[in-house]
Design a protein around this motif. Structure first.
Motif, PDB file in Angstrom:
ATOM      1  N   LYS A 159       0.830  -1.205   0.000  1.00 13.28           N
ATOM      2  CA  LYS A 159       0.000   0.000   0.000  1.00 13.28           C
ATOM      3  C   LYS A 159       0.872   1.266   0.000  1.00 13.28           C
ATOM      4  O   LYS A 159       1.802   1.384  -0.756  1.00 13.28           O
ATOM      5  N   ASP A 160       0.557   2.219   0.903  1.00 15.74           N
ATOM      6  CA  ASP A 160       1.242   3.516   0.880  1.00 15.74           C
ATOM      7  C   ASP A 160       2.719   3.429   1.259  1.00 15.74           C
ATOM      8  O   ASP A 160       3.483   4.371   1.017  1.00 15.74           O
ATOM      9  N   GLU A 161       3.129   2.309   1.867  1.00 20.43           N
ATOM     10  CA  GLU A 161       4.526   2.174   2.279  1.00 20.43           C
ATOM     11  C   GLU A 161       5.415   1.613   1.170  1.00 20.43           C
ATOM     12  O   GLU A 161       6.603   1.397   1.370  1.00 20.43           O
ATOM     13  N   THR A 162       4.837   1.380  -0.004  1.00 19.46           N
ATOM     14  CA  THR A 162       5.547   0.709  -1.093  1.00 19.46           C
ATOM     15  C   THR A 162       6.915   1.325  -1.387  1.00 19.46           C
ATOM     16  O   THR A 162       7.939   0.637  -1.367  1.00 19.46           O
ATOM     17  N   ILE A 184      10.677  -0.303  -0.650  1.00 13.31           N
ATOM     18  CA  ILE A 184      11.545  -0.662  -1.774  1.00 13.31           C
ATOM     19  C   ILE A 184      12.887   0.056  -1.684  1.00 13.31           C
ATOM     20  O   ILE A 184      13.942  -0.535  -1.941  1.00 13.31           O
ATOM     21  N   GLN A 185      12.869   1.331  -1.291  1.00  6.42           N
ATOM     22  CA  GLN A 185      14.142   2.048  -1.235  1.00  6.42           C
ATOM     23  C   GLN A 185      14.972   1.597  -0.035  1.00  6.42           C
ATOM     24  O   GLN A 185      16.192   1.494  -0.126  1.00  6.42           O
ATOM     25  N   GLN A 186      14.300   1.292   1.076  1.00  2.96           N
ATOM     26  CA  GLN A 186      15.032   0.859   2.265  1.00  2.96           C
ATOM     27  C   GLN A 186      15.568  -0.567   2.115  1.00  2.96           C
ATOM     28  O   GLN A 186      16.686  -0.860   2.512  1.00  2.96           O
ATOM     29  N   ASN A 188      27.711  -7.413  -0.455  1.00  9.00           N
ATOM     30  CA  ASN A 188      27.670  -8.227   0.762  1.00  9.00           C
ATOM     31  C   ASN A 188      26.760  -7.614   1.832  1.00  9.00           C
ATOM     32  O   ASN A 188      26.928  -7.873   3.021  1.00  9.00           O
ATOM     33  N   HIS A 189      25.816  -6.807   1.397  1.00  8.32           N
ATOM     34  CA  HIS A 189      24.853  -6.199   2.326  1.00  8.32           C
ATOM     35  C   HIS A 189      24.028  -7.299   2.992  1.00  8.32           C
ATOM     36  O   HIS A 189      23.607  -8.252   2.324  1.00  8.32           O
ATOM     37  N   PRO A 190      23.776  -7.220   4.294  1.00 12.22           N
ATOM     38  CA  PRO A 190      23.030  -8.280   4.994  1.00 12.22           C
ATOM     39  C   PRO A 190      21.657  -8.580   4.377  1.00 12.22           C
ATOM     40  O   PRO A 190      21.262  -9.741   4.304  1.00 12.22           O
ATOM     41  N   ASP A 191      20.935  -7.542   3.921  1.00 17.79           N
ATOM     42  CA  ASP A 191      19.620  -7.770   3.318  1.00 17.79           C
ATOM     43  C   ASP A 191      19.734  -8.590   2.040  1.00 17.79           C
ATOM     44  O   ASP A 191      18.876  -9.430   1.734  1.00 17.79           O
ATOM     45  N   ARG A 192      20.797  -8.349   1.277  1.00 18.52           N
ATOM     46  CA  ARG A 192      21.014  -9.092   0.028  1.00 18.52           C
ATOM     47  C   ARG A 192      21.308 -10.563   0.330  1.00 18.52           C
ATOM     48  O   ARG A 192      20.759 -11.466  -0.311  1.00 18.52           O
TER      49      ARG A 192
END
Length: 787
Positions: free
Chosen positions: A185-188, A192-194, A223-227
């Motif tokens: 919704k509005d947080e899309t 995505i950027q975060q 090597n970013h943790p989210d990746r």
């Protein structure tokens, strides 16, 4: 994140227009077809109105949008404007803003309230409200609740359009963009950027590759943790779904995650970083680790559920009435006399053992009489228990006591035809409705005294768990299948694992009864099962033949075989071509095109619908690809197109195709056509549970990645009368020789063996069980600790 308010579309094609009528709108994915009155455009288009198609919210009267896209010529409806991006054009005049705010879009805002808002905030009231919702407090007599509702509605309407535009800049098409918006919704845009890798976890249809491309655009390091986290989740799910595994070892997961991460970016990923993310994922419950094995949680708990419920069912020996052997033999004699048949010793053993066991497995190859034994079990159960086999003697309050089920509609139909009793798919038995899931589970079990499940080799871990936990205490369960066939499409190998444990009473049928002794099809199947081929594989037989050709010749060879069979009176329903792969010159897609032209060519009288490169024509043989319980049609069902209706001819204003599945007519819109495909040729996996008078199987080296013993065995055993193999003999030999390659990793057998002691080989051997052991249960041979 705050997105820029405008984008430069000056170089792009656009149409600015006002909504006239909605021709079609799908609330689930927002796909829409609307008629627009053109106010302005940079396209050389002279008409006053145009039909636009795309993904956008429901429009209301007088709504004005600016659409960006391109004209395309529809084969039936003429010129249409296909929209890629859009934005709402908010009114700029005082009267326009009043009319907009008092529209149906904003509940509780009438014309007087709208006039008061504009009077207070001016002609640019909409921009003022979006910038500062507190400004609405200045409007006389406007409650805080109404002010908040108005702001939220404006934000949602404006937000969707802004998000769709922004997502298009990131390379997402309108359909996928709408999917993303429906999740966040509005947080899309903020999400995505975060962390664009969150898409892998939350949005179906977005894999690691797409998320990683987006991460690269946003400058996220390799090597970013989210990746790394997203890669761990993606690899485990991918490998389990593609390879049929229930788990991956830590070493496998580490290696495959590292390969994926380093293949996409030229940067080495430390193993410690991967280990750290795996640890965090297990702590969050996103993954489960046990004995250095990593599981998707749903698969881990499904295996545990199967173990728990198999143990529960096995322990209910008091629910099984073991009749004296004399009574069983009398009932068997009555049945043999009534049917004018004589059961072989192993078949008698299977029937008696099934009737005396809380859970029983019947397995065997083609033609060994599994169906005959099922009928014997049903008939003698009814005789000994004094119950009627006439469904008319039962009702909702007094349901039929014997339940027959199979994974596919075709297998259930075969089961019903062979027993004369109703049989349904497992999904239908358990009340699958697609949206809310299954109606039956441990809290709402099914109702019955005996359950027989045919084609058990096709049942995956998830479905087996749902089935077993939905069984009531006291029901007898008989599992029937061929352990040498292909395993389930989904993860696991439930039948094979249950047989391996040796904890369930089992009879393996080995003698061939169905076809005449010396049948070369049956002989070939048993050779393949043992990893060999007959020395005369290339020699023509009365019921089978092998035609040598290469991959480029397969299409013409199959055409000639099918044309010859057609000239002898066989129809498309009688002839089934089976192949392991969709792409390539000898793939399913090309074979279907050729066979459609042979069996159902284009004529002026036959209606057809063109969808991309595929033509659906009245008379076509088609295959259902997904379960649709509300329509009583299931994955694997084969039907025939009986009608095509064009949009201008029906109130739905849509193209429609009607398919008959043995008299059950199901209607498909153009958007629904991903649920079906042509079935003149189908995959060997999709053919499981079915038999056909004539089966044609091309086997060439270009299929090598798919060629395995159980795949070829399954294809060969689909043939009832005639089998024609064509292709390269070397490819056939290679395929039959491959059996260990691709073995599935499961822990069901191990977990079940840990808590239930296998039957004593000396007292009650699995393949040579005693009969006539009156009032004796297999569990008399178990330690108490095992139960």
């Amino acid at each position: 994140m705050q997105q820029q308010e405008t984008f430069d579309f000056s170089e792009k094609s656009f149409i600015k227009g006002t909504h006239i009528a909605t021709i079609f709108h799908n609330e689930s994915n927002l796909y829409s077809v609307v008629r627009i009155r053109i106010d302005e455009t940079n396209e050389p288009f002279d008409e006053a109105e145009v039909v636009v198609t795309g993904y956008f919210p429901r429009m209301y009267e007088h709504d004005t949008y600016i659409f960006y896209g391109a004209f395309k010529e529809h084969p039936k409806f003429g010129r249409q404007y296909v929209v890629h991006h859009f934005r709402k054009d908010f009114p700029q005049t005082k009267q326009g803003v009043i009319q907009y705010l008092s529209s149906d879009l904003f509940k509780g805002i009438g014309k007087k309230t709208a006039e008061a808002i504009v009077e207070t905030l001016g002609e640019n009231a909409i921009s003022v409200i979006l910038a500062d919702p507190e400004s609405l407090h200045k409007v006389p007599k406007l409650s805080k609740a109404k002010a908040q509702e108005l702001y939220e509605a404006l934000k949602e309407h404006q937000g969707l359009e802004q998000i769709m535009i922004a997502l298009s800049q990131f390379g997402f098409g309108p359909q996928l963009s709408m999917k993303i918006y429906q999740v966040y919704k509005d947080e899309t845009l903020d999400i995505i950027q975060q962390n664009p890798y969150q898409l892998v976890e939350d949005v179906e249809g977005i894999g690691f590759g797409r998320a990683d491309d987006l991460g690269y655009q946003l400058g996220i390091s390799g090597n970013h943790p989210d990746r790394i986290r997203a890669a761990c989740l993606f690899v485990l799910e991918r490998d389990c779904l593609q390879e049929g595994h229930v788990y991956l070892t830590k070493e496998q997961l580490m290696v495959n995650v590292k390969l994926l991460l380093e293949a996409k970016r030229d940067e080495e990923i430390p193993e410690t970083a991967i280990s750290q993310q795996l640890l965090m994922l297990t702590e969050e419950g996103k993954l489960i680790e046990e004995d250095a094995k990593f599981y998707i949680p749903s698969l881990y708990f499904a295996e545990k559920g199967i173990v728990t419920n198999i143990k529960r069912l096995l322990q209910q020996t008091e629910s099984v009435t073991v009749f004296p052997e004399s009574e069983f033999l009398l009932a068997l004699g009555r049945l043999e006399e009534r049917l004018s048949v004589q059961y072989a010793p192993l078949q008698k053993e299977a029937i008696q053992k099934a009737l005396a066991s809380p859970v029983f497995i019947l397995t065997g190859g083609p033609g060994t009489g599994k169906t005959t034994v099922i009928k014997g079990i049903v008939e003698i159960f009814a005789d000994l228990h004094g119950v009627s086999l006439n469904p008319k003697d039962y009702n909702k309050d007094n349901p039929f006591p014997i339940l027959l089920t199979a994974p596919t509609g075709r297998a259930a139909k075969r089961m019903s035809e062979s027993t004369g009793l109703p049989a349904v798919t497992i999904h239908r038995l358990l009340g699958w409705n697609g949206v809310e899931g299954f109606a039956h589970d441990e809290d709402e079990p099914i109702n019955g005294k005996m359950l027989i499940v045919d084609e058990m080799s096709m049942v995956d871990t998830w479905l087996a768990n749902q089935l077993f936990k939905s069984l009531p205490d006291g029901i007898q369960v008989i599992l029937v299948g061929d352990e040498d066939q292909l395993p389930s499409v989904g993860p696991g190998q439930v039948l094979k694992d249950l047989l391996q444990t040796g904890v369930i009473p089992t009879v393996r049928l080995t003698e061939v009864y169905r076809q005449a002794e010396g049948s070369s099809i049956i002989d070939l199947a048993h050779h393949i099962k043992n990893g060999t081929l007959p020395v005369d594989i290339a020699a023509p037989k009365a019921d089978r033949s092998f035609i040598k050709c290469n991959a480029s010749q397969v299409l013409e060879v199959v055409r000639q075989i099918a044309a010859n069979a057609k000239s002898k009176g066989y129809s498309a329903k009688d002839i089934q071509v089976l192949a392991p792969m969709y792409r390539g010159p000898a793939g399913i897609d090309n074979l279907n095109k050729m066979l459609q032209e042979l069996f159902n060519p284009k004529t002026e009288q036959k209606r057809e619908l063109v969808v991309g490169e595929v033509v659906y024509r009245v008379g076509d043989k088609v295959l259902q690809l997904v379960n649709q319980p509300d329509q009583n049609v299931f994955n694997g069902d084969i039907g025939e197109i009986v009608a095509v209706f064009y949009a201008k001819e029906n109130t739905e204003k849509q193209d429609l195709i009607v398919v008959s599945f043995d008299g059950n007519e199901v209607t498909y819109t153009r958007q629904d056509l991903t649920q079906i495909t042509h079935a003149y040729c189908c995959s060997i996996h999709k053919s499981q549970g079915s038999e056909f008078p004539i089966v044609i199987v091309p086997i060439v080296k270009s299929y090598y990645r798919m060629l395995r013993r159980n795949l070829i065995y399954t294809a060969v055993t689909r043939s009832r009368q005639f089998l024609i193999l064509c292709g390269e003999e070397e490819a056939l030999k290679l395929g039959v020789a491959r059996c260990d390659d691709g073995a599935r990793q499961t822990t069901l057998a191990h977990k079940l063996s840990e808590i239930v002691k296998p039957l004593e080989e000396g007292e009650l051997p699995l393949e040579d069980a005693h009969v006539g052991m009156e009032n004796v249960s297999p569990y008399d041979f178990m330690d108490e600790s095992a139960t």
